[in-house]
Design an enzyme around this catalytic site. Structure first.
Site, mmCIF file in Angstrom:
data_model
loop_
_atom_site.group_PDB
_atom_site.id
_atom_site.type_symbol
_atom_site.label_atom_id
_atom_site.label_comp_id
_atom_site.label_asym_id
_atom_site.label_seq_id
_atom_site.Cartn_x
_atom_site.Cartn_y
_atom_site.Cartn_z
ATOM 1 N N ASP A 17 41.360 48.134 39.049
ATOM 2 C CA ASP A 17 41.328 46.983 38.132
ATOM 3 C C ASP A 17 39.895 46.494 37.952
ATOM 4 O O ASP A 17 39.494 46.137 36.846
ATOM 5 C CB ASP A 17 42.212 45.845 38.648
ATOM 6 C CG ASP A 17 41.989 44.575 37.829
ATOM 7 O OD1 ASP A 17 42.324 44.604 36.628
ATOM 8 O OD2 ASP A 17 41.435 43.600 38.358
ATOM 9 N N SER A 19 46.521 43.484 35.155
ATOM 10 C CA SER A 19 45.284 43.245 35.908
ATOM 11 C C SER A 19 45.521 42.172 36.979
ATOM 12 O O SER A 19 45.220 42.370 38.161
ATOM 13 C CB SER A 19 44.193 42.820 34.926
ATOM 14 O OG SER A 19 43.096 42.267 35.587
#
Ligand code: URA
Length: 435
Positions: free
Chosen positions: A161, A183
């Protein structure tokens, strides 16, 4: 597999499989897929979107790209809270000790953050000696012993991420609901809690400017969390004005302490009680929100919430005297009022820009390398719907540099609007959504 095939598939609106997503994230982390190909895919996702399955697979692949905290040694249901961020948001500092004092184990990872003030960690570091540099063992031991610990995000928490977000940030592909939800949730799931209460903010100081977008983001995150077996609730709260009155690191710590003792601003106290109620119900400490709220209020009044905060500060190296006597927290040398030039009802506060006043004063980071001044910031005296006479005080500035104080004052005044007509006060909680 070939990245070009995956890009083409998404460009043409087809659905990606779990195998394709796992392979792609894995290869990207090993630098086997170049940024230009991943950017093309992110742009394809931006236009074509992802369905629930794809969003879930992407979240899990990013979560599994690094360390996953194992909180199983800590007895009880571990409940985390996540805020999508806003101005004056010091919620974790009050909420953590409060729910811990009621028996919910709080094992929280927090960030620093770029922006108008620091993140939770920067704020806590305005307490002399306080550190969030804990090993995983120290972190777990502390939660077992006193019920709460807050540590800095480890480097290896969802590294996929981190890499992807940095790329999205420079390719204008941040603003896509499934990408945002995956995310945030990849990091939350890697942090190991059993349940998560989300505080999704909406308004001119928030990531999601309108209510419908905030509700959609909340639903996407709830869907991911429940698919991963977590107990999930989302509160949608207002960011059309700063939360509470304090903006700035040490000023926010003081306000969080006041709130823990039952003397906080009404809106901030209400948000803490609302989120806390859902955390207590998720943690099976209370049967319903009404009982939970009574318990939280009781713990604020009888001092146990504050004593839990003191124990937490001491356990992480902070000096007890700084939180028992908040006058010892870092103080600014210049304290000046911002006075209105007109009379009327406050009809609009540009919250993000009000946050920038704190940044101008030195309370936030413009780059990762910036050094934060913990003492500076603002105390808001009037909010939307309040009436002010000409010359009345809108806010008090705390600064350490005359020129910056003047600049912050002008910035503040140019981002407030007054009206002759009576204006309604802002609603704090817009919605609560359960998975
Ligand atoms: N915050 C995150 O962590 N990720 C996003 O994509 C957006 C905001």
């Amino acid at each position: 597999m070939r990245m070009t095939d995956i890009i083409k598939k998404k460009r043409d609106g087809e659905k990606l499989s779990k195998e394709e997503i796992d392979w792609m994230i894995n290869e990207y982390c090993k630098d086997e897929i170049p940024d230009y190909q991943m950017s093309a895919l992110m742009m394809a996702v931006f236009y074509q979107g992802m369905d629930k399955d794809e969003t879930f697979y992407l979240t899990m692949a990013m979560k599994d790209s690094g360390d996953i905290l194992d909180l199983s040694q800590i007895p009880g249901i571990k409940v985390d809270k996540h805020s999508t961020g806003g101005v004056g948001d010091k919620t974790s500092i009050a909420l953590g000790p409060l729910v811990a004092s009621c028996g919910v184990p709080v094992a929280k990872m927090s960030g620093r953050g770029l922006g108008h003030t620091g993140g939770t960690i920067d704020k806590l570091e305005s307490i002399h000696g306080f550190t969030t540099n804990l090993t995983e063992e120290q972190f777990i031991k502390q939660v077992k012993e006193i019920g709460i610990a807050i540590m800095g995000q480890t480097k290896d928490l969802a590294p996929a991420d981190k890499k992807l977000y940095a790329l999205r940030d420079v390719t204008e592909t941040v603003d896509q609901l499934s990408l945002i939800a995956s995310s945030i949730m990849s990091k939350k799931l890697a942090a190991g809690a059993d349940g998560i209460v989300l505080d999704v903010k909406t308004g001119n100081g928030a990531f999601m400017q309108n209510l419908a977008d905030a509700q959609n983001l909340a639903r996407e995150m709830l869907q991911i969390g429940s698919q991963a077996g977590k107990s999930m609730t989302a509160v949608i709260s207002n960011m059309n004005q700063p939360l509470g009155n304090a903006i700035g690191n040490a000023l926010e710590v003081k306000e969080a302490i006041d709130t823990l003792q039952g003397n906080g601003p009404k809106d901030f106290t209400e948000l803490v009680l609302t989120l806390g109620s859902y955390m207590l119900v998720t943690g099976k400490i209370a049967e319903n929100e009404i009982d939970a709220r009574k318990m939280l209020e009781y713990h604020m009044k009888d001092g146990t919430a504050f004593e839990k905060f003191v124990a937490f500060v001491k356990a992480q190296g902070g000096e007890e005297s700084y939180v028992r006597d908040v006058t010892k927290l870092p103080k600014a040398t210049i304290i000046e009022e911002i006075e209105t030039k007109e009379r009327g009802y406050i009809s609009f506060m540009d919250t993000a820009e009000i946050g920038i006043c704190s940044l101008i004063l030195g309370g936030g980071r413009e780059t990762k390398e910036s050094i934060i001044d913990p003492a500076v910031g603002l105390i808001i005296k009037k909010k939307v719907g309040d009436f002010v006479e000409k010359g009345e005080c809108l806010a008090v500035i705390h600064g350490n540099d005359k020129e910056k104080v003047q600049q912050a004052k002008e910035h503040y005044l140019s981002h407030i609007k007054l009206s002759n007509e009576k204006i309604e006060k802002e609603t704090l909680i817009f919605d609560v959504i359960h998975a």
